[in-house]
Write an enzyme that holds these catalytic residues in place. Structure first.
Site, PDB file in Angstrom:
ATOM      1  N   THR A   1       0.882  -1.157   0.000  1.00 12.42           N
ATOM      2  CA  THR A   1       0.000   0.000   0.000  1.00 12.42           C
ATOM      3  C   THR A   1       0.918   1.204   0.000  1.00 12.42           C
ATOM      4  O   THR A   1       2.092   1.073   0.331  1.00 12.42           O
ATOM      5  CB  THR A   1      -0.826   0.012   1.309  1.00 12.42           C
ATOM      6  OG1 THR A   1      -1.680  -1.110   1.330  1.00 12.42           O
ATOM      7  CG2 THR A   1      -1.657   1.266   1.484  1.00 12.42           C
TER       8      THR A   1
ATOM      9  N   THR B   1      -4.338   1.633  -2.309  1.00 17.05           N
ATOM     10  CA  THR B   1      -3.862   0.245  -2.308  1.00 17.05           C
ATOM     11  C   THR B   1      -4.667  -0.643  -3.244  1.00 17.05           C
ATOM     12  O   THR B   1      -5.816  -0.312  -3.581  1.00 17.05           O
ATOM     13  CB  THR B   1      -3.975  -0.341  -0.882  1.00 17.05           C
ATOM     14  OG1 THR B   1      -3.347  -1.627  -0.836  1.00 17.05           O
ATOM     15  CG2 THR B   1      -5.428  -0.518  -0.463  1.00 17.05           C
TER      16      THR B   1
ATOM     17  N   THR C   1       0.121   0.854   6.618  1.00 17.35           N
ATOM     18  CA  THR C   1       0.138  -0.238   5.653  1.00 17.35           C
ATOM     19  C   THR C   1       0.241  -1.529   6.461  1.00 17.35           C
ATOM     20  O   THR C   1       0.714  -1.522   7.597  1.00 17.35           O
ATOM     21  CB  THR C   1       1.342  -0.162   4.691  1.00 17.35           C
ATOM     22  OG1 THR C   1       2.547  -0.261   5.452  1.00 17.35           O
ATOM     23  CG2 THR C   1       1.358   1.143   3.917  1.00 17.35           C
ATOM     24  N   GLY C   2      -0.186  -2.629   5.855  1.00 13.22           N
ATOM     25  CA  GLY C   2      -0.149  -3.905   6.553  1.00 13.22           C
ATOM     26  C   GLY C   2      -1.543  -4.480   6.660  1.00 13.22           C
ATOM     27  O   GLY C   2      -2.454  -4.051   5.942  1.00 13.22           O
TER      28      GLY C   2
HETATM   29  N1  ASP Z   1      -3.604  -2.300   4.392  1.00  9.98           N
HETATM   30  C1  ASP Z   1      -3.883  -2.931   3.129  1.00  9.98           C
HETATM   31  C2  ASP Z   1      -5.169  -3.688   3.226  1.00  9.98           C
HETATM   32  O1  ASP Z   1      -5.398  -4.352   4.221  1.00  9.98           O
HETATM   33  C3  ASP Z   1      -2.839  -3.850   2.630  1.00  9.98           C
HETATM   34  C4  ASP Z   1      -1.429  -3.471   2.862  1.00  9.98           C
HETATM   35  O2  ASP Z   1      -1.114  -2.415   3.336  1.00  9.98           O
HETATM   36  O3  ASP Z   1      -0.560  -4.285   2.565  1.00  9.98           O
HETATM   37  O4  ASP Z   1      -5.903  -3.688   2.274  1.00  9.98           O
END
Ligand code: ASP
Length: 342
Positions: free
Chosen positions: A196, A214, A247-248
């Site tokens: 993201t 994202t 992010t995550g």
């Molecule tokens: N936060 C994003 C989601 O859950 C994914 C990511 O940041 O890797 O869609």
């Protein structure tokens, strides 16, 4: 018996209310000291190193903080090599790219977001249109697409040869008992990719904005929205305090409203990095047991990026990672503050 609220004291109260300072003055940000020299700054996930540089460059030329942030994240949205955002982002389990984005503009106290948007390369721009031209905050799916098309966006295939190949490989190898023949891989399918971009900006007037965009979790169930388009989770701005985003693993963040909580931690006087660390602790406390290992550590990664009204910035993550920041002079990749060693 005396009247608990005599006319005299009532009038006194009314006068006090009338003369009361503004909300901002009554609840000032305690420990955030405005730097004597106003400064431009931007902080983002590590893939935002070009984005923070672009954003600061645009702000110094007079661009608004949100416009600068959107131009910064668009670099990743339009980059086919970034498989976590926009064009070339990894698709859902049916091979369809569904994009999420949200943004907040501190000075005007407005927000906009889109979720599960298909066929449009730059969801951050569509989120900004929701912010600017509607009374709504979040548009989803087919409605979000029609909204984008009405502004002249072109519908395009967002799969690149590389992201399609990654999806086909995942589909072929996802289980022993399905009807897809396993593809002997030159390289094994790695952990489920995530990614993201979150980017937060402040200009010399102390105006703050945030934006997150994202393609979400790869191979997600169609229709799934992560934290990125959820105002207060994937990003949040309070122009009197600061901005933060993440992010995550989105599901874990949504449970703790991490963007909002990080800004609230800064309101209580914490510096950006400490605020982000405190939020991670809350996320872990709120995480369902299946996401926590026997030692009490998360089975997932989550990162927060934050900046305050003084232009100070920081980032924290569950496990060691990197982030991008620009302090008005130069853009750099820095280490996050990890809650746990790898
Ligand atoms: N936060 C994003 C989601 O859950 C994914 C990511 O940041 O890797 O869609």
């Amino acid at each position: 018996m005396t009247d608990p609220l005599s006319r005299r004291s009532f009038l006194g109260t009314a006068a006090a209310v009338a003369a009361a300072p503004s909300l901002d003055a009554r609840f000032p940000a305690p420990a955030v000291i405005r730097s004597s020299q106003a400064r431009y700054a931007a902080v983002a996930s590590a893939n935002g190193i070009r984005g923070v540089t672009k954003a600061v460059e645009l702000m110094t030329q007079g661009a608004d903080t949100l416009d600068a942030g959107v131009e910064g994240v668009k670099i990743q949205e339009l980059d086919p090599e970034d498989m976590s955002v926009g064009y070339g982002g990894l698709p859902n389990e049916e091979g369809v790219v569904q994009l999420d984005a949200s943004c907040m503009h501190g000075p005007s106290r407005r927000a906009g977001a889109v979720a599960c948007l298909e066929g449009i390369k730059t969801p951050s721009e569509v989120a900004r249109l929701v912010l600017k031209y509607t009374n709504h905050i979040l548009l989803v799916g087919a409605g979000a697409k029609r909204f984008a098309l009405s502004y002249g966006f072109k519908e395009e295939d967002l799969l690149t040869p590389r992201s399609r190949e990654a999806w086909l490989r995942w589909r072929a190898n996802r289980g022993r008992d399905d009807d897809w023949v396993d593809v002997p891989a030159g390289q094994p399918i790695g952990p489920r990719p995530t990614g993201t971009i979150n980017l937060n900006t402040i200009n010399a007037k102390g105006e703050i904005s945030s934006v997150t965009t994202t393609s979400g979790l790869a191979w997600k169930i169609p229709g799934r929205s992560g934290d990125s388009p959820i105002v207060g989770a994937g990003q949040y701005t309070d122009n009197t305090i600061g901005a933060a985003g993440s992010t995550g693993l989105g599901e874990a963040n949504i449970m703790a409203c991490g963007g909002f909580l990080t800004v609230e931690h800064m309101r209580q006087g914490m510096k950006p990095t400490d605020a982000a660390l405190a939020t991670l602790k809350r996320v872990l406390a709120m995480a369902p047991p299946r996401l926590v290992d026997e030692r009490g550590r998360p089975r997932f990664q989550l990162e927060f990026y934050a900046l305050n009204k003084a232009g100070e910035f920081g980032s924290a993550s569950f496990f060691p990672s990197k982030y991008a920041a620009h302090d008005g002079r130069e853009g750099r990749i820095l280490d996050t503050a990890p809650l746990f060693p790898r």
